[in-house]
Motif scaffolding. Structure first.
Motif, PDB file in Angstrom:
ATOM      1  N   SER A  63      14.816  37.956 -82.427  1.00 55.45           N
ATOM      2  CA  SER A  63      14.092  39.134 -81.956  1.00 55.45           C
ATOM      3  C   SER A  63      14.222  39.293 -80.443  1.00 55.45           C
ATOM      4  CB  SER A  63      12.616  39.037 -82.353  1.00 55.45           C
ATOM      5  OG  SER A  63      12.475  38.929 -83.762  1.00 55.45           O
ATOM      6  N   LEU A  64      14.138  38.190 -79.709  1.00 53.60           N
ATOM      7  CA  LEU A  64      14.282  38.252 -78.257  1.00 53.60           C
ATOM      8  C   LEU A  64      15.688  38.694 -77.865  1.00 53.60           C
ATOM      9  CD1 LEU A  64      12.288  35.071 -77.165  1.00 53.60           C
ATOM     10  CD2 LEU A  64      11.659  37.462 -76.754  1.00 53.60           C
ATOM     11  N   TYR A  65      16.708  38.215 -78.583  1.00 51.45           N
ATOM     12  CA  TYR A  65      18.066  38.666 -78.288  1.00 51.45           C
ATOM     13  C   TYR A  65      18.199  40.174 -78.492  1.00 51.45           C
ATOM     14  CZ  TYR A  65      20.173  33.986 -77.863  1.00 51.45           C
ATOM     15  OH  TYR A  65      20.525  32.730 -77.452  1.00 51.45           O
ATOM     16  N   HIS A  66      17.611  40.678 -79.562  1.00 55.77           N
ATOM     17  CA  HIS A  66      17.693  42.116 -79.838  1.00 55.77           C
ATOM     18  C   HIS A  66      16.966  42.934 -78.775  1.00 55.77           C
ATOM     19  CE1 HIS A  66      19.612  42.609 -83.860  1.00 55.77           C
ATOM     20  NE2 HIS A  66      19.321  41.327 -83.962  1.00 55.77           N
ATOM     21  N   LEU A  67      15.963  42.362 -78.152  1.00 59.00           N
ATOM     22  CA  LEU A  67      15.175  43.076 -77.152  1.00 59.00           C
ATOM     23  C   LEU A  67      15.705  42.891 -75.738  1.00 59.00           C
ATOM     24  CD1 LEU A  67      11.587  42.250 -78.459  1.00 59.00           C
ATOM     25  CD2 LEU A  67      12.759  44.464 -78.605  1.00 59.00           C
ATOM     26  N   ALA A  68      16.517  41.872 -75.503  1.00 63.97           N
ATOM     27  CA  ALA A  68      16.924  41.514 -74.147  1.00 63.97           C
ATOM     28  C   ALA A  68      17.810  42.578 -73.513  1.00 63.97           C
ATOM     29  CB  ALA A  68      17.653  40.171 -74.159  1.00 63.97           C
ATOM     30  N   ASP A  69      17.525  42.879 -72.268  1.00 66.86           N
ATOM     31  CA  ASP A  69      18.396  43.753 -71.477  1.00 66.86           C
ATOM     32  C   ASP A  69      19.550  42.957 -70.887  1.00 66.86           C
ATOM     33  OD1 ASP A  69      16.850  46.486 -71.290  1.00 66.86           O
ATOM     34  OD2 ASP A  69      15.344  44.917 -71.004  1.00 66.86           O
ATOM     35  N   ALA A  70      19.352  41.648 -70.768  1.00 67.79           N
ATOM     36  CA  ALA A  70      20.427  40.743 -70.332  1.00 67.79           C
ATOM     37  C   ALA A  70      20.093  39.341 -70.824  1.00 67.79           C
ATOM     38  CB  ALA A  70      20.571  40.753 -68.818  1.00 67.79           C
ATOM     39  N   ALA A  71      21.067  38.693 -71.449  1.00 70.62           N
ATOM     40  CA  ALA A  71      20.931  37.284 -71.833  1.00 70.62           C
ATOM     41  C   ALA A  71      21.811  36.487 -70.880  1.00 70.62           C
ATOM     42  CB  ALA A  71      21.358  37.055 -73.272  1.00 70.62           C
ATOM     43  N   VAL A  72      21.208  35.507 -70.211  1.00 72.29           N
ATOM     44  CA  VAL A  72      21.880  34.832 -69.102  1.00 72.29           C
ATOM     45  C   VAL A  72      22.034  33.339 -69.410  1.00 72.29           C
ATOM     46  CG1 VAL A  72      21.811  34.344 -66.639  1.00 72.29           C
ATOM     47  CG2 VAL A  72      20.871  36.494 -67.507  1.00 72.29           C
ATOM     48  N   PHE A  73      23.249  32.812 -69.175  1.00 74.81           N
ATOM     49  CA  PHE A  73      23.536  31.403 -69.407  1.00 74.81           C
ATOM     50  C   PHE A  73      24.289  30.864 -68.192  1.00 74.81           C
ATOM     51  CE2 PHE A  73      23.405  33.693 -73.449  1.00 74.81           C
ATOM     52  CZ  PHE A  73      22.274  33.094 -73.986  1.00 74.81           C
ATOM     53  N   GLU A 120      11.978  45.088 -68.011  1.00 74.42           N
ATOM     54  CA  GLU A 120      13.302  44.782 -68.547  1.00 74.42           C
ATOM     55  C   GLU A 120      13.407  43.267 -68.736  1.00 74.42           C
ATOM     56  OE1 GLU A 120      15.844  48.304 -66.317  1.00 74.42           O
ATOM     57  OE2 GLU A 120      15.372  46.451 -65.221  1.00 74.42           O
ATOM     58  N   ILE A 121      13.819  42.857 -69.926  1.00 72.76           N
ATOM     59  CA  ILE A 121      13.806  41.436 -70.271  1.00 72.76           C
ATOM     60  C   ILE A 121      15.131  40.772 -69.899  1.00 72.76           C
ATOM     61  CG2 ILE A 121      13.709  39.790 -72.178  1.00 72.76           C
ATOM     62  CD1 ILE A 121      11.750  41.667 -73.571  1.00 72.76           C
ATOM     63  N   VAL A 122      15.025  39.748 -69.056  1.00 77.36           N
ATOM     64  CA  VAL A 122      16.149  38.871 -68.735  1.00 77.36           C
ATOM     65  C   VAL A 122      15.858  37.547 -69.435  1.00 77.36           C
ATOM     66  CG1 VAL A 122      17.466  37.725 -66.921  1.00 77.36           C
ATOM     67  CG2 VAL A 122      16.483  39.998 -66.510  1.00 77.36           C
ATOM     68  N   PHE A 138      11.491  37.719 -66.598  1.00 78.26           N
ATOM     69  CA  PHE A 138      12.327  36.592 -66.986  1.00 78.26           C
ATOM     70  C   PHE A 138      11.615  35.775 -68.062  1.00 78.26           C
ATOM     71  CE2 PHE A 138      13.712  37.896 -62.872  1.00 78.26           C
ATOM     72  CZ  PHE A 138      15.079  37.686 -62.850  1.00 78.26           C
ATOM     73  N   ILE A 139      12.272  35.624 -69.206  1.00 73.47           N
ATOM     74  CA  ILE A 139      11.744  34.799 -70.303  1.00 73.47           C
ATOM     75  C   ILE A 139      12.659  33.596 -70.450  1.00 73.47           C
ATOM     76  CG2 ILE A 139      11.245  34.687 -72.768  1.00 73.47           C
ATOM     77  CD1 ILE A 139      10.616  37.674 -72.673  1.00 73.47           C
ATOM     78  N   ILE A 140      12.094  32.394 -70.258  1.00 75.54           N
ATOM     79  CA  ILE A 140      12.846  31.149 -70.308  1.00 75.54           C
ATOM     80  C   ILE A 140      12.398  30.384 -71.549  1.00 75.54           C
ATOM     81  CG2 ILE A 140      13.536  29.090 -69.044  1.00 75.54           C
ATOM     82  CD1 ILE A 140      14.134  31.651 -67.532  1.00 75.54           C
ATOM     83  N   ALA A 141      13.226  30.402 -72.603  1.00 78.38           N
ATOM     84  CA  ALA A 141      12.894  29.709 -73.855  1.00 78.38           C
ATOM     85  C   ALA A 141      13.598  28.359 -73.901  1.00 78.38           C
ATOM     86  CB  ALA A 141      13.299  30.563 -75.054  1.00 78.38           C
ATOM     87  N   GLY A 142      12.979  27.422 -74.609  1.00 78.01           N
ATOM     88  CA  GLY A 142      13.557  26.098 -74.755  1.00 78.01           C
ATOM     89  C   GLY A 142      12.723  25.047 -74.055  1.00 78.01           C
ATOM     90  N   GLY A 149      23.012  41.033 -80.328  1.00 75.11           N
ATOM     91  CA  GLY A 149      23.114  42.343 -79.705  1.00 75.11           C
ATOM     92  C   GLY A 149      22.816  42.373 -78.225  1.00 75.11           C
ATOM     93  N   ALA A 150      22.653  41.228 -77.590  1.00 79.85           N
ATOM     94  CA  ALA A 150      22.308  41.202 -76.171  1.00 79.85           C
ATOM     95  C   ALA A 150      23.556  41.210 -75.297  1.00 79.85           C
ATOM     96  CB  ALA A 150      21.478  39.962 -75.856  1.00 79.85           C
ATOM     97  N   PRO A 151      23.596  42.013 -74.238  1.00 78.22           N
ATOM     98  CA  PRO A 151      24.684  41.896 -73.262  1.00 78.22           C
ATOM     99  C   PRO A 151      24.514  40.593 -72.487  1.00 78.22           C
ATOM    100  CG  PRO A 151      23.051  43.486 -72.503  1.00 78.22           C
ATOM    101  CD  PRO A 151      22.640  43.088 -73.882  1.00 78.22           C
ATOM    102  N   VAL A 152      25.617  39.886 -72.208  1.00 85.11           N
ATOM    103  CA  VAL A 152      25.511  38.544 -71.656  1.00 85.11           C
ATOM    104  C   VAL A 152      26.086  38.456 -70.247  1.00 85.11           C
ATOM    105  CG1 VAL A 152      25.580  37.505 -73.948  1.00 85.11           C
ATOM    106  CG2 VAL A 152      27.697  37.753 -72.638  1.00 85.11           C
ATOM    107  N   VAL A 153      25.490  37.539 -69.485  1.00 88.39           N
ATOM    108  CA  VAL A 153      26.016  37.118 -68.188  1.00 88.39           C
ATOM    109  C   VAL A 153      26.153  35.605 -68.255  1.00 88.39           C
ATOM    110  CG1 VAL A 153      25.678  37.018 -65.694  1.00 88.39           C
ATOM    111  CG2 VAL A 153      24.826  38.990 -66.988  1.00 88.39           C
ATOM    112  N   VAL A 154      27.355  35.089 -67.983  1.00 87.15           N
ATOM    113  CA  VAL A 154      27.593  33.643 -68.068  1.00 87.15           C
ATOM    114  C   VAL A 154      28.324  33.176 -66.819  1.00 87.15           C
ATOM    115  CG1 VAL A 154      27.723  33.768 -70.590  1.00 87.15           C
ATOM    116  CG2 VAL A 154      29.831  33.812 -69.230  1.00 87.15           C
ATOM    117  N   SER A 155      28.231  31.875 -66.541  1.00 89.34           N
ATOM    118  CA  SER A 155      28.994  31.285 -65.445  1.00 89.34           C
ATOM    119  C   SER A 155      30.461  31.168 -65.844  1.00 89.34           C
ATOM    120  CB  SER A 155      28.425  29.906 -65.098  1.00 89.34           C
ATOM    121  OG  SER A 155      28.377  29.095 -66.261  1.00 89.34           O
TER     122      SER A 155
END
Length: 421
Positions: free
Chosen positions: A281-291, A210-212, A243-247, A309-315
């Protein structure tokens, strides 16, 4: 209207969210029939002048003369920005100058006074907010430039109510000088993905994983270290997480060292800078996008993840609180708290129905609240509040004319600016 914009960055030169925000805003204004010219710094393989998406973009040299440090580079670049802007303003017809952030503050001030042009600025973030205070001379210098720009501007635009209160508190900007206009997102720009996503996914994670996902700069304020600190608890409950950390950024090596010390191994992949197609593409595949930001004036990156299309978790800081509502279009966690972050990631990975419901509501909110056409209209409306109206001529005798001109000029100057004239 005929509008001149000043911005340190503009695509394809993208350092942060400012470049895309300026591009989207200027193009949306052009689509509404306004004539927009952007003066910005150069970028590799870009022409000095180009007309694209209805916007005239002029790029100036920022490599020569060679600067001794970053601040000198900024100030030297402003000489080039001023030179090009003068060439454009001498052609006539411009009605307003719109400056984006402190990096163009010297140019904005010079043009305002030399050409008697109404000046509007957008403050996208503050040095005080980025660093939770001012701790050295460089930070104090940048903060002074930010204050200077707000002081010189007739109208100060910020992207959230949070930023409005920050500018009131830090710079004492008068309330009637501030306008809140959010950033937006072109959801259709995030629809383009790799043609065979299932096959392409294998380059990033195994089928059962599962991609975070995190996408953004690797700087302290973005809180990537908090995400890494949350990873062990997430993996204890969801060992299939990846966990995939881009940037990239100045904290990149420290973050890799932290992942190694936490024993995360192959469960964390540092992807470096990714192009738009890969990001989508990563957003479309992500099970959770975290910021997990410590400071976030608006949180455009969360909107981009929603558009993908990614469900998000943010502070629960800054502008995130105005764009992401907990259990409505995303999940929020207590800022700086790795345990709270881990709990929310686990919840998204465990409850797929919740993740789908949040994503669907997020897509609806993008259309209703963050459309660039409406944002452009609001921005132009803020210009019109501080630009002289063109009225039909009225006949006066000589004494009436003098009195009327004085009255209007006094009213105009008093209402447009509380500070630097």
């Amino acid at each position: 209207m005929k509008i001149l914009m000043l911005s340190w960055e503009y695509p394809p030169k993208v350092v942060g969210g400012l470049a895309r925000a300026v591009a989207d805003l200027s193009q949306a204004m052009a689509a509404l029939g306004h004539e927009v010219s952007v003066v910005t710094s150069d970028a590799e393989q870009c022409e000095d002048s180009v007309y694209a998406a209805g916007v005239r973009v002029y790029r100036v040299n920022h490599f020569l003369p060679r600067a001794l440090d970053f601040l000198e580079e900024v100030h030297l670049q402003n000489y080039h920005l001023i030179q090009k802007s003068i060439e454009l303003l001498n052609q006539g017809g411009f009605e307003v100058v719109h400056a984006h952030d402190w990096l163009v503050a010297p140019s904005a001030k010079v043009l305002k006074h030399a050409f008697k042009m109404p000046l509007v600025c957008t403050i996208h973030a503050t040095e005080w907010g980025r660093n939770n205070g001012l701790h050295n001379d460089v930070q104090r210098h940048i903060s002074d430039l930010e204050w200077w720009l707000t002081y010189e501007s007739y109208r100060v635009i910020c992207c959230s109510e949070y930023m409005r209160s920050e500018l009131r508190r830090i710079f004492q900007v008068p309330a009637d000088k501030l306008t809140v206009i959010p950033n937006g997102v072109h959801a259709e720009s995030f629809a383009r993905v790799h043609p065979d996503l299932d096959q392409w996914r294998r380059n990033w994670a195994s089928p059962e994983e599962e991609i975070v996902l995190y996408v953004g700069r690797h700087v302290f304020e973005k809180g990537v270290d908090i995400l890494l600190a949350a990873a062990p608890k997430v993996l204890a409950y969801r060992p299939q997480a990846k966990f995939i950390i881009a940037g990239h950024g100045p904290c990149h090596d420290d973050l890799k060292r932290q992942a190694w010390e936490l024993g995360l191994g192959e469960k964390v992949h540092f992807a470096g800078f990714v192009d738009d197609l890969t990001r989508n593409s990563l957003y479309h595949l992500a099970d959770a996008a975290v910021f997990p930001s410590r400071y976030e004036p608006f949180g455009l990156v969360a909107l981009e993840a929603m558009a993908g299309g990614a469900p998000v978790v943010v502070s629960d800081v800054g502008g995130f609180a105005e764009t992401v509502q907990h259990e409505v279009n995303g999940l929020t966690f207590y800022a700086g708290n790795a345990n709270s972050l881990a709990d929310n990631i686990i919840r998204l990975l465990t409850d797929k129905l919740l993740a789908r419901r949040l994503s669907e509501r997020a897509a609806q909110d993008l259309t209703e609240k963050f459309d660039w056409k409406e944002i452009a209209r609001s921005t132009v409306a803020s210009y019109r509040q501080i630009t002289p109206r063109r009225e039909a001529p009225v006949l006066y005798d000589r004494y009436q004319l003098t009195a009327e001109v004085r009255r209007k000029e006094g009213s105009f100057h008093e209402s447009r600016n509380h500070g630097g004239r």
